[in-house]
Write an enzyme that holds these catalytic residues in place. Structure first.
Site, PDB file in Angstrom:
ATOM      1  CG  ASP A 111       1.551   5.393   4.712  1.00 23.82           C
ATOM      2  OD1 ASP A 111       1.062   4.135   4.809  1.00 23.82           O
ATOM      3  OD2 ASP A 111       2.569   5.570   5.139  1.00 23.82           O
ATOM      4  CG  HIS A 151      -0.304   0.220   2.459  1.00 15.33           C
ATOM      5  ND1 HIS A 151       0.570  -0.792   3.101  1.00 15.33           N
ATOM      6  CD2 HIS A 151       0.002   1.238   3.411  1.00 15.33           C
ATOM      7  CE1 HIS A 151       1.146  -0.375   4.188  1.00 15.33           C
ATOM      8  NE2 HIS A 151       0.788   0.861   4.440  1.00 15.33           N
ATOM      9  CG  HIS A 184       4.947   1.255   3.129  1.00 14.12           C
ATOM     10  ND1 HIS A 184       4.617   2.504   2.486  1.00 14.12           N
ATOM     11  CD2 HIS A 184       4.306   1.141   4.140  1.00 14.12           C
ATOM     12  CE1 HIS A 184       3.739   3.166   3.073  1.00 14.12           C
ATOM     13  NE2 HIS A 184       3.397   2.347   4.296  1.00 14.12           N
ATOM     14  NE  ARG A 193       1.905   6.880   9.139  1.00 13.78           N
ATOM     15  CZ  ARG A 193       0.780   6.295   8.670  1.00 13.78           C
ATOM     16  NH1 ARG A 193       0.874   5.002   8.211  1.00 13.78           N
ATOM     17  NH2 ARG A 193      -0.167   7.007   8.335  1.00 13.78           N
TER      18      ARG A 193
HETATM   19  C1  OGA Z   1       3.195   2.577   8.190  1.00 13.61           C
HETATM   20  C2  OGA Z   1       3.122   1.051   7.930  1.00 13.61           C
HETATM   21  C3  OGA Z   1       4.816  -0.574   7.970  1.00 13.61           C
HETATM   22  C4  OGA Z   1       5.784  -1.391   8.947  1.00 13.61           C
HETATM   23  O1  OGA Z   1       3.563   3.048   9.199  1.00 13.61           O
HETATM   24  O2  OGA Z   1       2.655   3.166   7.316  1.00 13.61           O
HETATM   25  O3  OGA Z   1       2.618   0.734   6.891  1.00 13.61           O
HETATM   26  O4  OGA Z   1       6.837  -2.161   8.640  1.00 13.61           O
HETATM   27  N1  OGA Z   1       4.455   0.578   8.470  1.00 13.61           N
HETATM   28  O5  OGA Z   1       5.549  -0.888  10.140  1.00 13.61           O
HETATM   29 MN    MN Z   2       1.762   2.310   5.697  1.00 16.84          MN
END
Ligand code: OGA
Ligand code: MN
Length: 291
Positions: free
Chosen positions: A114, A112, A267, A282
């Site tokens: 974000d 995806h 990611h 985040r």
């Molecule tokens: C995010 C996500 C991936 C991870 O923080 O948006 O998808 O590896 N994280 O934690």
């Molecule tokens: Mn993400």
């Protein structure tokens, strides 16, 4: 008078031939002069995934650095926001003393980018590794510039003016390829979420490069196309984008801060053994409507 604080020059080291770079020689817990900030910004645009190692940041410092790139967005899953600092979203398998989860426990275990389900999706996200498992819990990134460039000309022509429909609610209801098991949304949270329609090919507003902009996490149909035909096209693009030759796998070290560009990278989180703690924080920088 404001005296600029001298910082040593920044070194940028590529992490893979595909994407990703490490910026060496910055300590974000200290004031950051404009020239160093510009160098970091440049490195981020060039690499799409910029890694800053060993950043022992307080949540306030994490937010302050992130804000240099633009205003921050606040996630709809409000129960997972850092207490008192709603710009920070927690991804964690830690529990509160009463057993409630502190954050998204299995967030992002699907390809995806974000929040593509909003009208103006974030330009990037900055994920800080507070505590990581000794093994597992890597994050894989995919270069959507390269994925676009490598498409056959006929496919480029076919999707040039198509738009994809993105939804967070559909992703919770298992309608996207990634499927369910993301917990639940309250009616209040659902009310804040509507579908967003974005071009399947976008031009990055800062680099001017074209990138493929559909993702298995949130894109569930193609505007104006029948369900089966739309899904078949999306599936083909998803399979194409996530080939090994477009990927960089990030193996976390404690206190890595990883800043990825949501406009040209997808990611995917990977699993880890639940007996280990993985606690990440985040911030999410607002972006433009994709064009
Ligand atoms: C995010 C996500 C991936 C991870 O923080 O948006 O998808 O590896 N994280 O934690
Ligand atoms: Mn993400």
């Amino acid at each position: 008078m404001n005296v600029p604080i001298a910082t040593p020059p920044l070194t940028v080291r590529p992490l893979s031939p595909v994407m990703g770079a490490e910026a060496i020689g910055v300590d974000l817990s200290r004031p950051l002069d404009e020239a160093t900030f510009q160098a970091i910004h440049r490195a981020f645009l060039d690499a799409s995934v910029l890694v800053l190692r060993d950043q022992r940041l307080t949540p306030e410092q994490h937010v302050a650095f992130s804000k240099r790139f633009g205003p921050l967005s606040i996630h709809v899953k409000d129960e997972f926001l850092y207490p008192g600092i709603p710009e920070i979203l927690i991804l964690s398998n830690r529990k509160h003393p009463d057993g409630r989860p502190m954050g998204f426990e299995d967030a992002g275990r699907y390809w995806h980018t974000d929040m593509s389900y909003v009208e103006e999706p974030p330009l990037g996200s900055l994920l800080h590794a507070v505590e990581i498992p000794p093994v597992g819990g890597d994050t894989i990134f995919c270069n959507m510039y390269l994925a676009y460039d490598a498409l056959p000309d006929a496919m480029k022509a076919r999707i040039a003016s198509l738009r994809g429909v993105h939804s967070f609610v559909a992703s919770f209801e298992g309608k996207t390829k990634a499927g369910a098991s993301r917990g639940t949304l309250t009616d209040e949270q659902k009310k804040k979420l509507t579908d967003a329609v974005h071009p399947m090919v976008r031009t990055h507003p800062e680099t001017g490069r074209k990138a493929l902009y559909v993702n298995p996490g949130f894109t569930y149909k193609v505007e104006g196309m029948g369900e089966a035909e739309g899904l078949a096209l999306l599936e083909e693009l998803f399979a194409h984008s996530t080939q090994d030759r477009f990927l960089y796998r990030h193996v976390w070290q404690p206190h890595d801060l990883v800043f990825w560009d949501n406009r040209c990278a997808m990611h995917h989180a990977t699993t880890y053994e639940p007996r280990y703690i993985r606690h990440m924080q985040r911030t999410t920088v607002k972006g433009d409507r994709p064009v």
